[in-house]
Design an enzyme around this catalytic site. Structure first.
Site, short mmCIF file in Angstrom:
data_model
loop_
_atom_site.label_atom_id
_atom_site.label_comp_id
_atom_site.label_asym_id
_atom_site.label_seq_id
_atom_site.Cartn_x
_atom_site.Cartn_y
_atom_site.Cartn_z
N LYS A 148 1.00 -1.34 -0.01
CA LYS A 148 -0.05 -0.07 -0.01
C LYS A 148 0.82 1.07 -0.15
O LYS A 148 0.51 2.21 -0.40
CB LYS A 148 -1.05 0.05 1.12
CG LYS A 148 -2.03 -1.16 1.09
CD LYS A 148 -3.12 -1.05 2.23
CE LYS A 148 -4.03 -2.28 2.04
NZ LYS A 148 -5.10 -2.25 2.89
N ASP A 189 -10.13 2.08 2.09
CA ASP A 189 -9.94 1.45 3.50
C ASP A 189 -10.54 2.57 4.34
O ASP A 189 -11.35 2.17 5.36
CB ASP A 189 -8.46 1.11 3.78
CG ASP A 189 -7.84 0.00 3.23
OD1 ASP A 189 -8.83 -0.90 2.70
OD2 ASP A 189 -6.63 -0.13 3.09
#
Ligand code: ATR
Length: 307
Positions: free
Chosen positions: A87, A123
């Site tokens: 990420k 997220d």
């Protein structure tokens, strides 16, 4: 469609996917990634919306990530999801990073636009939607404790809480130094006037039972972002003895319907949920970014639960 594709497949995508009834134009990059339930969820959504494309798993190692990401345009991808451990690399690789993702410090969704890669993070917003769906409340109205605030997932969650302007944020990490680092980064978000009595709005707290117990009396929502609870033999990350019935408890782990923490919380009468809804809503938001249309949430939810 294969269970797992590799960098080598991506280099020759047309050959690697020859004979597929529909072109594979989306996927999730991870290492490991075999357990990912995103394909079930997103393929159900693509099918339900009549979009002629499929979504796959790509097992990409850290040293392969940059090349793999750069291959997406020529392989004809619409975009990709990015999971552990890529990420941060995805944020560095994207040509343009959305402001929310930059503030969170990580990218989990890529969009291919010509030769460029655009980076987003669903997220944090996914967690926000999950909390609303599970408990009917908004992060901004809550005093939140994040367990594992120094880990990858915990940092993103803590940043989202800060961006939402939650009432109070307590950062807890086994290695306290990491929670302190995050607190220092997020301090600018808590300079505002909303003060809960004499308490600090932002604190990094050591992982000690008495300290956690005291903090829990000033907490509305506890979020577990540690990896403790993934194995069925793990203990509850917080002991039952310090949990109270008025808490909301959200465990980001979804390997079981009742994770050890969810079980402990429910035993004392608290409302608790596992992380499946966070997975659902981060996928819903990614779909909406890729296709600029509303995602079929109920279909995705069903696909995820039966995966
Ligand atoms: P990441 O790469 O995201 O940091 P990780 O190594 O699995 O993933 O750790 C995630 C978080 O879980 C970390 O905050 C970690 O605490 P440390 O920073 O002290 O390592 C936390 N964690 C893992 N197991 C734990 C346990 N048994 N109790 C408390 N925290 C735990």
């Amino acid at each position: 469609m294969k269970d797992l594709y590799t960098l080598e497949d991506l280099r020759h995508w047309e050959t690697a996917t020859a004979g597929e009834p529909l072109p594979i134009r989306l996927g999730v990059f991870g290492d490991p990634v075999a357990h990912s339930r995103s394909p079930q969820m997103l393929n159900a959504a693509l099918e339900a919306c009549g979009i002629p494309a499929r979504y796959c798993r790509l097992h990409i190692r850290p040293e392969e990530f940059a090349e793999a990401a750069r291959l997406l345009p020529q392989a004809g991808f619409i975009g990709a999801n990015v999971t552990v451990p890529h990420k941060i690399a995805a944020m560095n690789e994207a040509d343009v990073v959305d402001e929310n993702a930059r503030k969170i410090g990580a990218v989990n969704t890529l969009v291919v636009e010509g030769e460029r890669l655009l980076g987003f993070n669903t997220d944090g917003p996914g967690l926000m939607r999950a909390i609303r769906a599970e408990f009917g409340v908004d992060l901004r109205d809550l005093r939140v404790m994040v367990l594992g605030a120094g880990g990858g997932a915990g940092r993103a969650i803590a940043a989202q809480c800060a961006l939402e302007g939650c009432e109070r944020l307590v950062l807890v990490n086994r290695t306290l130094e990491k929670a302190r680092e995050v607190a220092a980064e997020l301090a600018p978000y808590f300079k505002g006037p909303r003060v809960y009595g004499p308490l600090h709005r932002l604190e990094a707290v050591p992982w000690e039972e008495t300290k956690l117990a005291a903090q829990l009396t000033q907490t509305d929502l506890v979020i577990n972002a540690t990896s403790c609870g993934m194995k069925p033999t793990d203990p509850s990350v917080l002991p039952e003895s310090i949990l109270q019935a008025n808490l909301l408890v959200f465990d980001t782990i979804y390997t079981a319907r009742r994770t050890p923490l969810v079980e402990a919380a429910q035993t004392v009468g608290a409302r608790a949920a596992n992380g499946l809804s966070m997975l659902l809503y981060q996928g819903v938001l990614a779909f909406e970014i890729w296709f600029n249309r509303t995602a079929p949430v109920e279909i995705m939810k069903k696909a995820l639960s039966s995966a």
